[in-house]
Design a protein around this motif. Structure first.
Motif, PDB file in Angstrom:
ATOM      1  N   GLY A  15       0.805  -1.221   0.000  1.00 23.07           N
ATOM      2  CA  GLY A  15       0.000   0.000   0.000  1.00 23.07           C
ATOM      3  C   GLY A  15       0.834   1.265   0.000  1.00 23.07           C
ATOM      4  N   ARG A  16       0.171   2.373  -0.112  1.00 21.07           N
ATOM      5  CA  ARG A  16       0.857   3.665  -0.171  1.00 21.07           C
ATOM      6  C   ARG A  16       1.172   4.235   1.207  1.00 21.07           C
ATOM      7  N   ALA A  17       0.541   3.759   2.256  1.00 21.73           N
ATOM      8  CA  ALA A  17       0.751   4.242   3.635  1.00 21.73           C
ATOM      9  C   ALA A  17       0.563   5.757   3.733  1.00 21.73           C
ATOM     10  N   ARG A  18      -0.456   6.269   3.072  1.00 22.05           N
ATOM     11  CA  ARG A  18      -0.707   7.720   3.083  1.00 22.05           C
ATOM     12  C   ARG A  18      -0.928   8.252   4.488  1.00 22.05           C
ATOM     13  N   LYS A  24       5.280   1.689   5.908  1.00 19.84           N
ATOM     14  CA  LYS A  24       4.829   1.031   7.138  1.00 19.84           C
ATOM     15  C   LYS A  24       5.466  -0.338   7.366  1.00 19.84           C
ATOM     16  N   PRO A  25       5.529  -1.239   6.374  1.00 28.71           N
ATOM     17  CA  PRO A  25       6.145  -2.540   6.630  1.00 28.71           C
ATOM     18  C   PRO A  25       7.605  -2.451   7.068  1.00 28.71           C
ATOM     19  N   ASP A  67      -0.883  -5.192  -9.884  1.00 25.58           N
ATOM     20  CA  ASP A  67      -0.849  -4.415 -11.103  1.00 25.58           C
ATOM     21  C   ASP A  67      -2.156  -3.656 -11.236  1.00 25.58           C
ATOM     22  N   PRO A  68      -2.146  -2.369 -11.063  1.00 26.89           N
ATOM     23  CA  PRO A  68      -0.991  -1.473 -10.890  1.00 26.89           C
ATOM     24  C   PRO A  68      -0.498  -1.485  -9.437  1.00 26.89           C
ATOM     25  N   PRO A  69       0.794  -1.180  -9.229  1.00 28.44           N
ATOM     26  CA  PRO A  69       1.342  -1.146  -7.867  1.00 28.44           C
ATOM     27  C   PRO A  69       0.603  -0.154  -6.976  1.00 28.44           C
ATOM     28  N   GLY A  70       0.491  -0.508  -5.703  1.00 24.76           N
ATOM     29  CA  GLY A  70      -0.126   0.373  -4.732  1.00 24.76           C
ATOM     30  C   GLY A  70      -1.551   0.007  -4.456  1.00 24.76           C
TER      31      GLY A  70
END
Length: 70
Positions: A15-18, A24-25, A67-70
């Motif tokens: 994820g993007r961790a917005r 985060k990981p 796909d797509p990443p994020g």
């Protein structure tokens, strides 16, 4: 003690961790990265599959990218 049936574990780490504001990981918690804690919780898995960018901290894990990443 019965180990139970075999299972695979999937860690969602792409994820993007917005809201968190950083990767985060990779965040350190108690001397280990968060992703290492999650992998340890699934230590009985036959295979560990990580969805997200490649990380060098989990040797032997199967790494895939959405796909797509994020």
């Amino acid at each position: 003690m019965d180990a139970g049936p075999p299972f695979d574990a999937v860690l969602l780490a792409g994820g993007r961790a917005r809201r968190f504001g950083a990767d985060k990981p990779a965040a350190p918690v108690g001397g280990r990265r968060l992703i290492e804690w999650a992998a340890a919780a699934a230590s009985g898995a036959s295979r560990l599959i990580v969805v997200g960018p490649r990380r060098d901290v989990l040797p032997g894990a199967v790494v895939v990218r959405e796909d797509p990443p994020g």
